[in-house]
Design a protein around this motif. Structure first.
Motif, PDB file in Angstrom:
ATOM      1  N   LEU A  19       0.822  -1.214   0.000  1.00  0.00           N
ATOM      2  CA  LEU A  19       0.000   0.000   0.000  1.00  0.00           C
ATOM      3  C   LEU A  19       0.857   1.266   0.000  1.00  0.00           C
ATOM      4  CD1 LEU A  19      -2.852  -1.063   2.456  1.00  0.00           C
ATOM      5  CD2 LEU A  19      -2.981  -0.816  -0.032  1.00  0.00           C
ATOM      6  N   VAL A  20       1.914   1.277   0.785  1.00  0.00           N
ATOM      7  CA  VAL A  20       2.811   2.435   0.822  1.00  0.00           C
ATOM      8  C   VAL A  20       3.472   2.633  -0.539  1.00  0.00           C
ATOM      9  CG1 VAL A  20       4.985   3.282   1.800  1.00  0.00           C
ATOM     10  CG2 VAL A  20       3.202   2.411   3.300  1.00  0.00           C
ATOM     11  N   THR A  21       3.891   1.556  -1.177  1.00  0.00           N
ATOM     12  CA  THR A  21       4.511   1.649  -2.500  1.00  0.00           C
ATOM     13  C   THR A  21       3.528   2.226  -3.516  1.00  0.00           C
ATOM     14  OG1 THR A  21       5.881  -0.266  -1.986  1.00  0.00           O
ATOM     15  CG2 THR A  21       5.665   0.324  -4.307  1.00  0.00           C
ATOM     16  N   ILE A  22       2.289   1.789  -3.477  1.00  0.00           N
ATOM     17  CA  ILE A  22       1.274   2.305  -4.404  1.00  0.00           C
ATOM     18  C   ILE A  22       1.055   3.798  -4.175  1.00  0.00           C
ATOM     19  CG2 ILE A  22      -1.193   2.216  -4.958  1.00  0.00           C
ATOM     20  CD1 ILE A  22      -1.013  -0.833  -4.496  1.00  0.00           C
ATOM     21  N   VAL A  23       0.997   4.227  -2.931  1.00  0.00           N
ATOM     22  CA  VAL A  23       0.785   5.642  -2.627  1.00  0.00           C
ATOM     23  C   VAL A  23       1.965   6.478  -3.109  1.00  0.00           C
ATOM     24  CG1 VAL A  23       0.628   7.300  -0.731  1.00  0.00           C
ATOM     25  CG2 VAL A  23      -0.803   5.269  -0.715  1.00  0.00           C
ATOM     26  N   ILE A  24       3.182   6.010  -2.890  1.00  0.00           N
ATOM     27  CA  ILE A  24       4.369   6.767  -3.322  1.00  0.00           C
ATOM     28  C   ILE A  24       4.408   6.881  -4.838  1.00  0.00           C
ATOM     29  CG2 ILE A  24       6.887   6.661  -3.473  1.00  0.00           C
ATOM     30  CD1 ILE A  24       6.895   5.720  -0.580  1.00  0.00           C
ATOM     31  N   ILE A  25       4.056   5.814  -5.531  1.00  0.00           N
ATOM     32  CA  ILE A  25       4.045   5.860  -6.994  1.00  0.00           C
ATOM     33  C   ILE A  25       2.962   6.829  -7.481  1.00  0.00           C
ATOM     34  CG2 ILE A  25       3.494   4.506  -9.055  1.00  0.00           C
ATOM     35  CD1 ILE A  25       4.919   2.150  -7.681  1.00  0.00           C
ATOM     36  N   ALA A  26       1.818   6.825  -6.823  1.00  0.00           N
ATOM     37  CA  ALA A  26       0.728   7.712  -7.241  1.00  0.00           C
ATOM     38  C   ALA A  26       1.067   9.175  -6.997  1.00  0.00           C
ATOM     39  CB  ALA A  26      -0.553   7.336  -6.495  1.00  0.00           C
ATOM     40  N   ILE A  27       1.744   9.457  -5.908  1.00  0.00           N
ATOM     41  CA  ILE A  27       2.083  10.839  -5.572  1.00  0.00           C
ATOM     42  C   ILE A  27       3.225  11.362  -6.435  1.00  0.00           C
ATOM     43  CG2 ILE A  27       3.032  12.318  -3.764  1.00  0.00           C
ATOM     44  CD1 ILE A  27       1.471  10.693  -1.755  1.00  0.00           C
ATOM     45  N   ASN A  28       4.204  10.531  -6.731  1.00  0.00           N
ATOM     46  CA  ASN A  28       5.389  10.884  -7.513  1.00  0.00           C
ATOM     47  C   ASN A  28       6.045  12.162  -6.976  1.00  0.00           C
ATOM     48  OD1 ASN A  28       7.404  10.958  -9.353  1.00  0.00           O
ATOM     49  ND2 ASN A  28       6.080  10.955 -11.150  1.00  0.00           N
TER      50      ASN A  28
END
Length: 146
Positions: free
Chosen positions: A28-37
């Motif tokens: 979940l943290v990885t997905i959020v970081i990728i989405a925020i960029n």
């Protein structure tokens, strides 16, 4: 035997359950970081700062022109401080390209993540760029007198 009954009746997480929860949180943290960029956000923030500061330089140049009936010479952009600007435009942390013949001027900066609107500024200022010695294609956000 009563001690063994107490130990057996206590409930706790197993190692496998803890590893599953940690891995789900990591995904979940990885997905959020990728989405925020965050790198793009930082570049966009820096570009907004450059646009804003260059527009402050434009306002200062107009005030200078109103007082002196000419724009400062190309090498004298620092003359805007402290009367017209608080911060020296040659000390902003990036290079402001500036050229003036006294009657008109062109100034520009290099943006990290330019938009199509930034390219339109070069087209708008092309008439004022006849006396410019720096390459207008080297900058991607340009200001000139309106």
């Amino acid at each position: 035997m009563s001690i063994n009954k107490n130990l057996a009746s206590k409930k706790a997480f197993t190692l496998v359950e803890l590893l599953v929860v940690i891995s789900i949180i990591a995904v979940l943290v990885t997905i959020v970081i990728i989405a925020i960029n965050p790198q793009t956000l930082i570049r966009n923030t820096n570009d907004t700062k450059k646009r804003t500061e260059l527009n402050q330089v434009k306002t200062s140049l107009q005030l200078y022109f109103n007082d002196n009936q000419a724009y400062p010479a190309s090498a004298d952009l620092a003359d805007l401080t402290p009367t017209y600007m608080k911060q020296d435009p040659t000390n902003l942390g990036y290079t402001v390209e500036y050229e003036s013949d006294g009657d008109t001027y062109v100034a520009g900066v290099v943006l990290e993540n330019p938009s199509s609107d930034d390219g339109d500024t070069e087209t708008k200022c092309a008439n004022d760029a006849t006396t410019v010695s720096f390459d207008l294609t080297a900058v991607n956000y340009v200001i000139c007198p309106d």
